[in-house]
Design a protein around this motif. Structure first.
Motif, PDB file in Angstrom:
ATOM      1  N   SER A  39       0.833  -1.203   0.000  1.00 19.46           N
ATOM      2  CA  SER A  39       0.000   0.000   0.000  1.00 19.46           C
ATOM      3  C   SER A  39       0.869   1.256   0.000  1.00 19.46           C
ATOM      4  CB  SER A  39      -0.929   0.010   1.215  1.00 19.46           C
ATOM      5  OG  SER A  39      -1.822  -1.075   1.176  1.00 19.46           O
ATOM      6  N   PHE A  40       1.929   1.256   0.799  1.00 22.14           N
ATOM      7  CA  PHE A  40       2.813   2.414   0.902  1.00 22.14           C
ATOM      8  C   PHE A  40       3.431   2.760  -0.448  1.00 22.14           C
ATOM      9  CE2 PHE A  40       6.975   4.356   1.860  1.00 22.14           C
ATOM     10  CZ  PHE A  40       6.562   5.413   2.663  1.00 22.14           C
ATOM     11  N   ILE A  75       5.491   5.078   9.157  1.00 27.23           N
ATOM     12  CA  ILE A  75       4.880   5.104   7.828  1.00 27.23           C
ATOM     13  C   ILE A  75       4.096   6.404   7.621  1.00 27.23           C
ATOM     14  CG2 ILE A  75       3.129   4.013   6.361  1.00 27.23           C
ATOM     15  CD1 ILE A  75       3.951   1.337   7.682  1.00 27.23           C
ATOM     16  N   THR A 116       4.970   9.386   4.983  1.00 29.99           N
ATOM     17  CA  THR A 116       4.030   9.825   3.955  1.00 29.99           C
ATOM     18  C   THR A 116       3.843  11.334   3.999  1.00 29.99           C
ATOM     19  OG1 THR A 116       2.869   7.707   4.142  1.00 29.99           O
ATOM     20  CG2 THR A 116       1.711   9.491   3.025  1.00 29.99           C
ATOM     21  N   TYR A 144      -1.968   8.577   1.860  1.00 25.80           N
ATOM     22  CA  TYR A 144      -1.337   7.815   0.785  1.00 25.80           C
ATOM     23  C   TYR A 144      -1.738   8.375  -0.572  1.00 25.80           C
ATOM     24  CZ  TYR A 144       0.170   3.810   3.714  1.00 25.80           C
ATOM     25  OH  TYR A 144       0.790   2.983   4.628  1.00 25.80           O
ATOM     26  N   ALA A 166      10.686   3.300   6.694  1.00 23.35           N
ATOM     27  CA  ALA A 166       9.235   3.172   6.562  1.00 23.35           C
ATOM     28  C   ALA A 166       8.870   1.996   5.659  1.00 23.35           C
ATOM     29  CB  ALA A 166       8.648   4.469   6.004  1.00 23.35           C
ATOM     30  N   ALA A 198       6.907  -1.369   6.962  1.00 26.09           N
ATOM     31  CA  ALA A 198       5.667  -1.902   6.412  1.00 26.09           C
ATOM     32  C   ALA A 198       5.814  -3.383   6.066  1.00 26.09           C
ATOM     33  CB  ALA A 198       5.264  -1.102   5.176  1.00 26.09           C
TER      34      ALA A 198
END
Length: 540
Positions: free
Chosen positions: A64-65, A193, A197, A292, A341, A345
């Motif tokens: 997702s990141f 994370i 972002t 995100y 980060a 994740a």
């Protein structure tokens, strides 16, 4: 892979090394466990805040990141419709708080599949447990491989070295510290994370020339977040209805019927903390996903306005957008933090998988072999099994090269074949007073087969619908067979059923909160194009 004009320096590597060392220290500090509840459930002493962060860290994973911003900002056919993945979350939280999770928590189990054996019998437990173990190991292995490619580009190391670095550290701290190490590690990782972002958003705007420049240059076709005219039956996807009906089933199944997530709920120190954990996920996930998506819009706009940046991103793999941005546009020190980060994740997903796979395996072994292990022997075997599952996952990662770049969506599709039927079986176990093992097994197998038939013979049906189709098919067939082929429900099931409906811990305020969150999410998604249009006309 792009030719790196900038490499990590000693400061960046020091930050990465310090972080990995801190995880190991934490794992060894939490290594004292005296029984299986300590190891797999943190002694049922964990509060809702670290548990909520832990669950979100696993859900909002490395993929997702990296992939969410790439999908929103650059991928063909992408955009803010990524947000529609989240619409079913608060509704799913209502369902599992009212039914499955309170029942599982009260049962005092370690593996949620123990409950299926108590309620139906061993055959139902084995069917679902085997599916979970191998699908989770496979999916986690592919995810680690995908992240290794990103680390290969940012850290300048070989893919196998990135896999070993990620895997060995994660296996060591999660095996030593058990669930507490997993949860506290995940909580730290989630914070990193989110901060990473936010940093990408800030520096992306800086390199674009500010908010006004971003608003003026953003691709307006990427701002639509909800499609009411897409029903998912004609080769289209991301429509409002499939994302609601399919999403509720998918998230209810994942949060309530998947060991990696439900084990967090079982670790809460009381039902109140369990409830708060689920409510937090129903409310806080969406703002994080917006972060995100906004980072993806900003960095994607920068890439589209900068031919040199765009040329470095492989045309067939836009997932490289964020790693290239991190390395080429961020200052040293912050590069190290963002690499942490990405590592965080990946480690969050891997640590959760190892701990949960170990829990399910040892409970399966104990049940099937009818052996009662004393606590020292149990803990020793649990750690060996965790080590074995960690090795299996990393081996899958090492040999995933030929299929990993195209398999991520396939993994989600494979999961959607099973999420609906599995949710139906757990719900029936909780609310039905007449269904027995034969009925549940026939319903489960039939639901999966129907999904397979839909996927083969009706390829235009959007795969999100498979979750709902499998759920309805399994429930209908289970109840039909329970009427047509009556079977005696076992004594344990009768005792469980006697208190079936009274286990909800959901309050009226919770329902209002989660329904309100759903409405707010829909309104925000609908308002996004208008907000950008207004900002373009009036200035930010």
């Amino acid at each position: 892979m792009w030719i790196r004009e900038k490499i990590m320096n000693i400061l960046d590597f020091s930050i990465v090394a310090l972080y990995l060392g801190a995880l190991l220290v934490m794992g060894f500090m939490l290594r004292e466990q005296t029984n299986k509840s300590d190891y797999f459930l943190g002694g049922k002493s964990l509060g809702w805040k670290p548990l909520a962060l832990s669950v979100m860290a696993t859900q909002l994973s490395a993929i997702s990141f990296i992939s969410a911003p790439a999908f929103v900002g650059l991928r063909e056919g992408g955009g803010m419709q990524w947000l529609s993945y989240e619409l079913g979350v608060p509704l799913a939280m209502i369902l599992i708080l009212a039914t499955i999770l309170p029942k599982l928590y009260k049962s005092g189990i370690v593996s949620i599949y123990d409950y299926l054996e108590m309620r139906f019998g061993r055959s139902t437990r084995v069917l679902i447990s085997v599916v979970f173990q191998f699908s989770r190991a496979f999916a986690t292995g592919i995810m680690i491989y995908a992240v290794s490619l990103i680390l290969q580009g940012t850290m300048g190391i070989e893919a196998w070295q990135a896999i070993v670095l990620t895997g060995v550290i994660t296996v060591l701290y999660s095996l030593q510290g058990g669930m507490k190490a997993v949860v506290y590690g995940d909580a730290i990782q989630m914070i990193i994370i989110v901060l990473g972002t936010i940093a990408c958003i800030g520096f992306g705007l800086y390199h674009l020339g500010g908010v006004d420049t971003f608003i003026a240059n953003v691709d307006s076709s990427r701002l639509e977040a909800i499609k009411f005219d897409s029903f998912g039956f004609s080769g289209d996807g991301f429509g409002f209805l499939p994302m609601i009906f399919g999403g509720v089933v998918l998230y209810a199944s994942y949060y309530g019927c998947d060991q990696t997530q439900a084990q967090r709920a079982l670790s809460a120190k009381d039902p109140k903390n369990l409830r708060y954990m689920i409510l937090a996920n129903g409310v806080v996930r969406f703002p994080i996903t917006i972060l995100y998506c906004v980072s993806g819009l900003i960095v994607g706009t920068l890439a589209m306005s900068n031919p040199e940046f765009l040329a470095k991103i492989p045309a067939d793999n836009p997932d490289w957008m964020m790693p290239i941005f991190i390395l080429d546009y961020l200052p040293h020190g912050l590069i190290g933090l963002l690499v942490v980060a990405i590592l965080s994740a990946a480690m969050s997903s891997l640590s959760s998988a190892i701990n949960s796979l170990s829990a399910v395996s040892i409970e399966d072994y104990s049940r099937i072999s009818n052996k009662e292990l004393d606590q020292p022997a149990y803990l020793k075997l649990a750690k060996y099994l965790g080590l074995i599952w960690g090795a299996i996952t990393l081996i899958l990662s090492l040999y995933a090269g030929d299929i990993a770049p195209t398999i991520i969506e396939a993994i989600n599709k494979v999961g959607s074949l099973f999420y609906g039927p599995i949710l139906a079986v757990f719900l029936i176990a909780v609310v039905s007073k007449r269904s027995a093992a034969l009925h549940a097994n026939i319903g489960l197998i039939s639901g999966v087969l129907i999904n397979l038939l839909v996927s083969v013979f009706a390829p235009d049906v959007f795969w999100f619908w498979w979750n709902f189709i499998g759920f309805v098919a399994t429930a209908v067939i289970t109840f039909t067979t329970s009427i047509a082929i009556p079977r005696e429900v076992n004594e344990v099931a009768k005792a469980q059923n006697a208190e079936t409906i009274s286990n909800s811990i959901l309050t009226g305020k919770d329902i209002v909160m989660l329904l309100s969150m759903f409405v707010v999410m829909v309104l925000i998604c609908l308002a996004i194009p208008s907000i950008f249009s207004w900002a373009l006309t009036h200035g930010f």
